[in-house]
Design a protein around this motif. Structure first.
Motif, mmCIF file in Angstrom:
data_model
loop_
_atom_site.group_PDB
_atom_site.id
_atom_site.type_symbol
_atom_site.label_atom_id
_atom_site.label_comp_id
_atom_site.label_asym_id
_atom_site.label_seq_id
_atom_site.Cartn_x
_atom_site.Cartn_y
_atom_site.Cartn_z
ATOM 1 N N UNK A 189 0.804 -1.364 0.097
ATOM 2 C CA UNK A 189 -0.032 0.038 -0.103
ATOM 3 C C UNK A 189 0.825 1.324 -0.001
ATOM 4 N N UNK A 190 1.955 1.287 0.644
ATOM 5 C CA UNK A 190 2.890 2.273 0.829
ATOM 6 C C UNK A 190 3.576 2.550 -0.678
ATOM 7 N N UNK A 191 3.894 1.632 -1.180
ATOM 8 C CA UNK A 191 4.475 1.704 -2.480
ATOM 9 C C UNK A 191 3.490 2.194 -3.513
ATOM 10 N N UNK A 192 2.272 1.964 -3.336
ATOM 11 C CA UNK A 192 1.098 2.285 -4.161
ATOM 12 C C UNK A 192 0.669 3.779 -3.881
ATOM 13 N N UNK A 193 1.418 4.521 -2.762
ATOM 14 C CA UNK A 193 1.159 5.801 -2.488
ATOM 15 C C UNK A 193 -0.329 5.774 -1.600
ATOM 16 N N UNK A 194 -0.955 4.755 -1.185
ATOM 17 C CA UNK A 194 -2.015 4.737 -0.323
ATOM 18 C C UNK A 194 -1.862 4.737 1.271
ATOM 19 N N UNK A 195 -2.724 5.626 2.032
ATOM 20 C CA UNK A 195 -2.522 5.610 3.324
ATOM 21 C C UNK A 195 -3.086 4.176 3.822
ATOM 22 N N UNK A 196 -2.114 4.019 4.897
ATOM 23 C CA UNK A 196 -2.376 2.494 5.536
ATOM 24 C C UNK A 196 -2.237 2.799 6.963
ATOM 25 N N UNK A 197 -3.096 2.125 7.711
ATOM 26 C CA UNK A 197 -2.925 2.124 9.238
ATOM 27 C C UNK A 197 -2.622 0.825 9.580
ATOM 28 N N UNK A 198 -2.123 -0.306 8.759
ATOM 29 C CA UNK A 198 -1.904 -1.721 9.322
ATOM 30 C C UNK A 198 -0.483 -1.785 10.046
ATOM 31 N N UNK A 199 0.369 -0.724 9.778
ATOM 32 C CA UNK A 199 1.627 -1.081 10.346
ATOM 33 C C UNK A 199 2.106 0.461 10.583
ATOM 34 N N UNK A 200 2.634 0.815 11.834
ATOM 35 C CA UNK A 200 3.223 2.073 12.134
ATOM 36 C C UNK A 200 4.785 2.085 11.273
ATOM 37 N N UNK A 201 4.694 3.452 10.687
ATOM 38 C CA UNK A 201 6.300 3.639 10.236
ATOM 39 C C UNK A 201 7.113 3.626 11.338
ATOM 40 N N UNK A 202 8.374 3.399 10.694
ATOM 41 C CA UNK A 202 9.705 3.020 11.714
ATOM 42 C C UNK A 202 9.777 4.203 12.792
ATOM 43 N N UNK A 203 9.886 4.001 13.975
ATOM 44 C CA UNK A 203 10.036 4.863 14.750
ATOM 45 C C UNK A 203 8.683 5.465 15.565
ATOM 46 N N UNK A 204 7.388 4.915 14.896
ATOM 47 C CA UNK A 204 6.259 5.239 15.418
ATOM 48 C C UNK A 204 5.686 4.020 16.058
ATOM 49 N N UNK A 205 5.417 4.244 17.658
ATOM 50 C CA UNK A 205 4.617 3.383 18.495
ATOM 51 C C UNK A 205 5.494 1.973 18.275
ATOM 52 N N UNK A 206 6.688 2.110 18.369
ATOM 53 C CA UNK A 206 7.579 0.791 18.680
ATOM 54 C C UNK A 206 7.868 0.800 20.046
ATOM 55 N N UNK A 207 8.121 -0.382 20.419
ATOM 56 C CA UNK A 207 8.190 -0.827 21.822
ATOM 57 C C UNK A 207 10.085 -0.308 22.102
#
Length: 207
Positions: A189-207
């Motif tokens: 989805x990211x490659x297609x340029x579509x917004x997605x909420x399936x996976x946080x971007x690196x650095x976001x909401x990671x333990x």
């Protein structure tokens, strides 16, 4: 009055293990108001019956009705075409979408696309995307890769295609198979340029 959609994408599901990736991607794109032109190979139909509980009919018009109801598609949002439906928009650069995803991409399909075989509508659609210099995303699911597979991936990458192996990461600590599937779908989805909420971007909401 014609129905407008945010994007139009060709999605091909071929006969590799991992049809869950393709089906989840279909669901997500329909939810994002993308019009999807869907191509399902005969081998993929066998894999769908083997790996899922989905009872996909054999004919394109029946598949279209079944999947539209299953995923809540709007009228006209999902179009399914058969392997020799040469008048489909995806068979020509004048009518094809600007993006195509083959998910999962069997090594047989990988080979045919790399060689420009165009023996069926999936291969022809991918050939159109390459010749028109548009976006082609391939999601192979195989292990291990032979030299032949790697050569085909390198060749296609040099042509401008993007290869996303179905190799989910684990830094997000997936708790289910579904979350592992979503990892790959999010990347597509990211490659297609579509917004997605399936996976946080690196650095976001990671333990």
């Amino acid at each position: 009055m014609s129905v407008e959609f945010s994007r139009r994408v060709t999605l091909a599901i071929t006969g590799a293990s991992g049809v869950q990736y393709g089906l989840r991607l279909l669901q997500c794109m329909l939810s994002a108001d993308v019009q999807v032109l869907l191509l399902v190979s005969r081998a993929a139909q066998v894999v769908i019956a083997t790996e899922t509980d989905i009872k996909l009919p054999g004919q394109p018009d029946q598949q279209e009705a079944y999947l539209s109801e299953l995923y809540g598609a709007r009228e006209g949002q999902l179009k399914v075409y058969g392997r020799e439906q040469w008048m489909a928009p995806v068979a020509s650069g004048s009518g094809a979408p600007t993006s195509m995803v083959v998910c999962p991409c069997s090594t047989g399909s990988l080979s045919a696309i790399a060689c420009g075989a165009s023996n069926n509508l999936i291969e022809r659609a991918a050939d159109v995307v390459l010749k028109e210099r548009r976006q082609l995303i391939l999601v192979p699911r195989e292990a291990p890769y032979s030299e032949i597979h790697l050569e085909h991936m390198l060749k296609l990458t040099r042509m401008g295609a993007v290869v996303i192996p179905a190799s989910p990461g684990f830094y997000q600590r997936p708790a289910s198979v579904e979350e592992m599937v979503d990892f790959i779908v999010a990347r597509i989805l990211s490659q297609l340029g579509l917004e997605q909420s399936l996976l946080p971007r690196w650095g976001e909401n990671l333990l």
